[in-house]
Enzyme design. Structure first.
Site, PDB file in Angstrom:
ATOM      1  CB  SER A 194      34.291  95.356  63.548  1.00 34.15           C
ATOM      2  OG  SER A 194      34.912  94.560  64.773  1.00 34.15           O
ATOM      3  CB  ALA A 195      36.660  94.941  58.162  1.00 34.97           C
ATOM      4  CG  HIS A 196      31.743  92.213  61.004  1.00 32.68           C
ATOM      5  ND1 HIS A 196      30.547  92.110  61.443  1.00 32.68           N
ATOM      6  CD2 HIS A 196      32.591  92.438  62.160  1.00 32.68           C
ATOM      7  CE1 HIS A 196      30.522  92.085  62.740  1.00 32.68           C
ATOM      8  NE2 HIS A 196      31.751  92.364  63.235  1.00 32.68           N
ATOM      9  CD  GLN A 211      26.476  99.146  64.893  1.00 31.46           C
ATOM     10  OE1 GLN A 211      26.134  99.503  63.599  1.00 31.46           O
ATOM     11  NE2 GLN A 211      26.679  98.172  65.218  1.00 31.46           N
ATOM     12  CB  THR A 234      35.591  92.379  70.792  1.00 26.95           C
ATOM     13  OG1 THR A 234      34.337  92.387  70.379  1.00 26.95           O
ATOM     14  CG2 THR A 234      35.468  91.620  72.267  1.00 26.95           C
ATOM     15  CG  ASN A 259      25.144  97.904  69.858  1.00 27.02           C
ATOM     16  OD1 ASN A 259      25.561  98.548  70.541  1.00 27.02           O
ATOM     17  ND2 ASN A 259      25.009  96.625  69.869  1.00 27.02           N
ATOM     18  CB  CYS A 297      14.118  84.944  73.414  1.00 26.62           C
ATOM     19  SG  CYS A 297      12.767  83.632  73.839  1.00 26.62           S
TER      20      CYS A 297
HETATM   21  N1  PLP Z   1      30.688  97.773  69.627  1.00 22.40           N
HETATM   22  C1  PLP Z   1      29.542  97.919  68.841  1.00 22.40           C
HETATM   23  C2  PLP Z   1      28.930  99.182  69.014  1.00 22.40           C
HETATM   24  C3  PLP Z   1      29.022  96.725  67.998  1.00 22.40           C
HETATM   25  O1  PLP Z   1      28.003  96.998  67.452  1.00 22.40           O
HETATM   26  C4  PLP Z   1      29.909  95.758  68.085  1.00 22.40           C
HETATM   27  C5  PLP Z   1      29.396  94.605  67.580  1.00 22.40           C
HETATM   28  O2  PLP Z   1      28.281  94.092  67.104  1.00 22.40           O
HETATM   29  C6  PLP Z   1      31.082  95.636  68.623  1.00 22.40           C
HETATM   30  C7  PLP Z   1      31.503  96.670  69.368  1.00 22.40           C
HETATM   31  C8  PLP Z   1      31.902  94.210  68.496  1.00 22.40           C
HETATM   32  O3  PLP Z   1      32.399  94.098  67.334  1.00 22.40           O
HETATM   33  P1  PLP Z   1      33.080  92.851  67.140  1.00 22.40           P
HETATM   34  O4  PLP Z   1      32.056  91.723  67.321  1.00 22.40           O
HETATM   35  O5  PLP Z   1      33.083  92.490  65.691  1.00 22.40           O
HETATM   36  O6  PLP Z   1      34.431  92.758  67.705  1.00 22.40           O
END
Ligand code: PLP
Length: 373
Positions: A199-201, A179, A72, A151, A325
């Site tokens: 993003s690493a997670h 993704q 982000t 995503n 929701c």
């Molecule tokens: N872009 C996509 C396609 C994502 O799936 C996500 C997280 O769900 C993000 C951006 C944002 O990632 P982060 O919250 O780790 O910055």
């Protein structure tokens, strides 16, 4: 209670080896990477080795990798800098992007009156490449911001085609690869991408760390002012253990890629078969979808929509829904809203996303529980 985690597009469990690596770095590499003494230099070396590891797997230059706190942040920085520093007057994106992109674009539109064009997607989530081409034929200085893998639906965009079209028309290309990073080979020597974010997670690494790829010769302005870290682009003492954990996560993803891809692909197809057996009218949302994401529209009564996630959660199952929701009312997901009909949106859609930690037993349990709902 049995726990089944099928929400790997939201985040992934950290691999044990990544945790071990991070603990080791926290214990031994406590120096400030900007310090000139050996303890600081050793921490700095961890960062630079991590950068090289990431660059190696993406086939780019280590200098093109910039560490950030997540995707982000990287997307905000890149799009903002494109408008402020590269004189971009128009952003071409789509309404099915992640909010990290969509809300950044809206903020830039408000602040800089930048023009915004949205490329349409079909009922199956497929991008209208013809429209993209037409939009690009305009002379306006443009950045294209389109994701690789959606995503929510897993629909894959043809990033080679998008990048080629962008470059043929002198536009920049920013790609949200959150993704797909670590789940498929990406060769940045070949791909016409100017910026990408991760993003690493999402690849079994830690939360709160990510990176941007910024192609050589594209000079952005700092997102944070202060020290000289990250070429002065992102000042502030680096999170050494997070960066090391991210590199380890990516390394393990690539080392196990073929095997894990195969296992997850089989699992997804097993899940589709089981769902079709249990609910013959189930419909898959999206075409040409990625191997670890399955979004399905269940042939259930609309009344079941509001409680479905809760009911699954009560049985220990973590999935997510294409609808959020809000205070009892159902607000359809912005992605599915672009693809499905009003009637379809009333019914429950579920996003089931897999990792190599999942088993067929997880799927059997999930489908059995769904049948009781
Ligand atoms: N872009 C996509 C396609 C994502 O799936 C996500 C997280 O769900 C993000 C951006 C944002 O990632 P982060 O919250 O780790 O910055």
């Amino acid at each position: 209670m049995k726990k089944v985690y099928l929400d790997n597009a939201a985040t992934t469990p950290i691999r044990q080896e990544v945790i071990d690596e991070m603990v080791q770095v926290m214990q031994s590499e406590y120096g400030n990477p900007s310090s000139t003494h050996s303890i600081g230099r050793s921490a700095k070396a961890v960062i630079e080795t991590s950068r090289k590891t990431i660059a190696k797997y993406l086939h780019c230059n280590a200098q093109e990798i910039v560490f950030t706190s997540n995707a982000t942040e990287a997307t905000n920085w890149i799009l903002r800098s494109a408008v402020k520093d590269f004189g971009v007057k128009r952003i071409i994106t789509s309404r099915v992007e992640h909010h990290a992109t969509l809300y950044t674009v809206l903020a830039l539109q408000e602040e800089f009156s930048v023009e915004v064009d949205y490329v349409n997607v079909s009922h199956e989530g497929i991008l209208d490449y013809k429209q993209l081409e037409e939009l690009l034929s305009d002379e306006t200085k443009t950045i294209v911001s389109l994701m690789h893998v959606n995503n929510e639906t897993g629909v894959i965009n043809d990033i080679q085609r998008i990048g080629t079209l962008a470059h043929q028309n002198k536009a920049l290309f920013h790609c949200d690869t959150v993704q797909s990073i670590g789940k498929i080979e990406l060769d940045l020597q070949q791909l016409p991408i100017d910026f990408l974010v991760a993003s690493a997670h999402k690849f079994h690494g830690p939360k709160g760390v990510g990176f941007a790829f910024v192609r050589r010769n594209l000079v952005l302005q700092p997102m944070l002012f202060g020290g000289e870290q990250e070429k002065g682009w992102r000042a502030g003492t680096e999170s050494v253990h997070q960066i090391a954990g991210m590199a380890k996560g990516l390394e393990l993803s690539f080392e196990n890629l073929t095997e894990e891809q195969k296992g997850i692909t089989e699992l997804k197809s097993y899940c589709v078969t089981k769902l079709q057996e249990a609910f013959p009218e189930v419909k898959i949302n999206g075409a040409n979808t990625f191997y670890n994401i399955l979004n399905v529209l269940l042939p259930f009564a609309a009344e079941k929509t509001a409680m479905i996630l809760f009911n699954l959660d009560m049985k220990g199952i973590a999935v997510s829904r294409g609808s959020a929701c809000q205070s009892g009312s159902i607000k359809p997901s912005h992605v599915l809203a672009e693809m499905l009909t009003e009637e379809e949106l009333k019914k429950p859609s579920l996003r089931i996303s897999f990792s190599h930690y999942n088993t067929k037993e997880d799927i059997d349990y999930f489908v059995e529980v769904l049948k009781e709902i």
